[in-house]
Structure formats: structure tokens, C-alpha cells
Design an enzyme around this catalytic site. Structure first.
Site, PDB file in Angstrom:
ATOM      1  N   PHE A 183       1.280  -0.941   0.199  1.00 17.52           N
ATOM      2  CA  PHE A 183       0.028  -0.153   0.041  1.00 17.52           C
ATOM      3  C   PHE A 183       0.626   1.480  -0.205  1.00 17.52           C
ATOM      4  O   PHE A 183       0.418   2.169  -0.523  1.00 17.52           O
ATOM      5  CB  PHE A 183      -0.985   0.145   1.288  1.00 17.52           C
ATOM      6  CG  PHE A 183      -2.037  -0.701   0.777  1.00 17.52           C
ATOM      7  CD1 PHE A 183      -2.968  -0.513   0.416  1.00 17.52           C
ATOM      8  CD2 PHE A 183      -1.859  -2.419   1.881  1.00 17.52           C
ATOM      9  CE1 PHE A 183      -4.142  -1.821   0.374  1.00 17.52           C
ATOM     10  CE2 PHE A 183      -3.349  -3.210   1.310  1.00 17.52           C
ATOM     11  CZ  PHE A 183      -4.338  -2.646   0.285  1.00 17.52           C
ATOM     12  N   GLU A 184       2.207   1.311   0.448  1.00 13.26           N
ATOM     13  CA  GLU A 184       2.622   2.063   0.292  1.00 13.26           C
ATOM     14  C   GLU A 184       4.025   2.268  -0.928  1.00 13.26           C
ATOM     15  O   GLU A 184       3.499   4.058  -1.366  1.00 13.26           O
ATOM     16  CB  GLU A 184       3.851   2.670   1.356  1.00 13.26           C
ATOM     17  CG  GLU A 184       3.278   2.341   2.984  1.00 13.26           C
ATOM     18  CD  GLU A 184       2.735   3.810   3.330  1.00 13.26           C
ATOM     19  OE1 GLU A 184       3.323   4.760   2.842  1.00 13.26           O
ATOM     20  OE2 GLU A 184       2.637   3.446   4.820  1.00 13.26           O
ATOM     21  N   GLY A 185       3.981   1.595  -1.684  1.00 12.15           N
ATOM     22  CA  GLY A 185       4.753   1.699  -2.902  1.00 12.15           C
ATOM     23  C   GLY A 185       6.324   1.755  -2.630  1.00 12.15           C
ATOM     24  O   GLY A 185       6.459   1.863  -1.233  1.00 12.15           O
ATOM     25  N   ARG A 233      -6.854  -0.593   2.031  1.00 10.07           N
ATOM     26  CA  ARG A 233      -5.679  -0.896   3.239  1.00 10.07           C
ATOM     27  C   ARG A 233      -6.375  -1.209   4.267  1.00 10.07           C
ATOM     28  O   ARG A 233      -6.157  -2.259   5.051  1.00 10.07           O
ATOM     29  CB  ARG A 233      -5.431   0.788   3.243  1.00 10.07           C
ATOM     30  CG  ARG A 233      -3.707   0.103   3.984  1.00 10.07           C
ATOM     31  CD  ARG A 233      -2.958   0.943   4.354  1.00 10.07           C
ATOM     32  NE  ARG A 233      -1.398   0.483   5.245  1.00 10.07           N
ATOM     33  CZ  ARG A 233      -0.157   1.397   5.153  1.00 10.07           C
ATOM     34  NH1 ARG A 233      -0.012   2.219   4.552  1.00 10.07           N
ATOM     35  NH2 ARG A 233       0.927   0.787   5.956  1.00 10.07           N
TER      36      ARG A 233
END
Length: 232
Positions: free
Chosen positions: A16-18, A136
Site C-alpha cells: 500500500f505504501e509503494g 488498506r
């Protein structure tokens, strides 16, 4: 032994953060770099134009999890691995101060379904619901409620059986599994082992106050049993 985030939790964060190796502003208008890292890099605040390597991004993630985010989740009490991983991901996204109000009450009450419901509420940035945050929170809530596969702890079971034979413990089933461990029996266990001072002297335990003030958890007791079982 303090619980650590597993690869499942790390993968959830990365998903989800990448990862962006050049500084950017997140939806909350905070300068960010790498795998959702904010704050400083080598003493310098993350700012426009800053760039890092992939290796540095991984290091920043590992360091910040260990020093800032995991300690905040450990303070919440005894959680299983999936619960712990989910809350570390949640905390990494929203900050260590997020555990308060109804969410904190639900955690303290071990009202796990309510905890998952509370997580779902944190899907906004700058007052707006974001689809990415909704996904998320849903992923974190699913992981939080996912049962942990019970695997036999061979090392602990063997150590407990040795102590049973030596009559240090009398109820074998209370110590063979970390999930079934009876912490209310620990004072008696310590007494049978010779007492806290004796265990410190024999270098079985190092943090005397942890045991005197009953701040231990099942992981601490597991390590104690295994280490004591190796005495001659």
C-alpha cells in the site's frame, strides 16, 4: 522475546505504501520518500528534490519499524502475529499516537471484532475518504481477524517436558504452548526455579524489574523456560 513484524506485515506495508525514490507529497500534503517514509533521512528532513536508493528505502523502513512503530504496538499488550502485523501496518500509516479513544478501549478489552471495525473508520485524508485508504483498512482488518495457524513449538515443548521431569513444573499443559501459557502461574514457576535473584545470578534472566513488576508476557516466559532447561 519481543514479537517482531513478520514478512506478511512488511509485504502489506509495501503493497500500500509503494516505493518512490524521489520525494513527493502524500495525500495529506506531507513530504514522503521511499516506502512511505516521512521525517528525516540522514538527519535531513524529507523535502522537494531529495532522492535515495532502493537499498536506503529498505533500510529506512526497517529502522523506523524497529525504533518507532513496533514499540508503539508492543505497548498494547499480548497480540497474536496477525493482529500485531495488522496494527504495525496501521500504525506505520497513521503514526504511533493513533492508539487512543474507542480503538484503544477495544484493544484493551480484547474486543477483536470491534477493533477491526474501528480500523475501517480511518480511511480519510484531509477530511476526504480515499479509495486507497479504504482498501488498506479492509486488508488490515482482514489480517487482524485472520486466525493464526497453530504450529507445535517443538523447542518449548521439549524444554517444558524436561522441567516437568525435574519437578520444576507440575502442570505440563500450561507451559508446552505459548498460546496456552498460564501467566498467573509464573510467580510459582519463578519460585520453583530458585527465585528471581537466583535466576539473575545464574544469568537466566537479565531484566530483574521485568519479573518483579510482572511486566513479562508469554514470549518472555517461553525464553525463560527454554534457557532454564539448558542448565546442568
Amino acid at each position: 522475546m519481543a514479537r517482531k513484524i513478520s514478512q506478511v506485515g512488511i509485504n502489506l506495508i509495501k503493497q500500500f505504501e509503494g516505493c518512490q525514490l524521489k520525494a513527493y507529497k502524500c495525500p495529506a500534503e506531507v513530504w514522503t520518500i521511499g516506502i512511505g517514509h516521512t521525517g528525516t533521512v540522514d538527519g535531513k528532513p524529507v523535502a522537494a528534490g531529495m532522492t535515495i536508493t532502493m537499498q536506503k528505502a529498505e533500510q529506512l523502513l526497517a529502522d523506523s519499524l524497529e525504533k518507532r512503530y513496533e514499540p508503539a504496538v508492543r505497548k498494547l499488550g499480548d497480540l497474536n502475529q496477525n493482529q500485531y502485523d495488522a496494527l504495525v501496518s496501521f500504525c506505520y500509516n497513521l503514526g504511533p499516537g493513533i492508539f487512543k479513544g474507542r480503538l484503544l478501549t477495544a484493544i484493551k478489552d480484547k474486543d477483536w471484532c470491534n477493533v477491526a471495525d474501528q480500523l475501517l473508520l480511518y480511511n480519510k485524508a484531509a477530511g476526504k475518504v480515499l479509495a486507497g485508504l479504504t482498501r488498506r483498512r479492509e486488508a488490515e482488518a482482514r489480517l487482524f481477524l485472520k486466525p493464526v495457524a497453530v504450529q507445535e513449538d517443538v523447542e518449548l515443548k521439549r524444554a517444558a517436558q524436561l522441567l516437568y521431569k525435574r519437578k520444576i513444573i507440575s502442570v505440563l499443559g500450561a507451559w508446552e504452548s505459548i498460546d496456552n501459557m498460564k501467566l498467573e502461574y509464573v510467580p510459582g514457576l519463578l519460585k520453583n526455579m530458585g527465585g528471581i535473584d537466583r535466576l539473575v545470578k545464574d544469568k537466566i534472566i537479565s531484566d530483574k524489574l521485568l519479573w518483579e513488576y510482572k511486566q513479562y508476557n508469554a514470549s518472555h516466559v517461553r525464553a525463560l523456560i527454554i534457557k532454564y532447561s539448558k542448565l546442568g
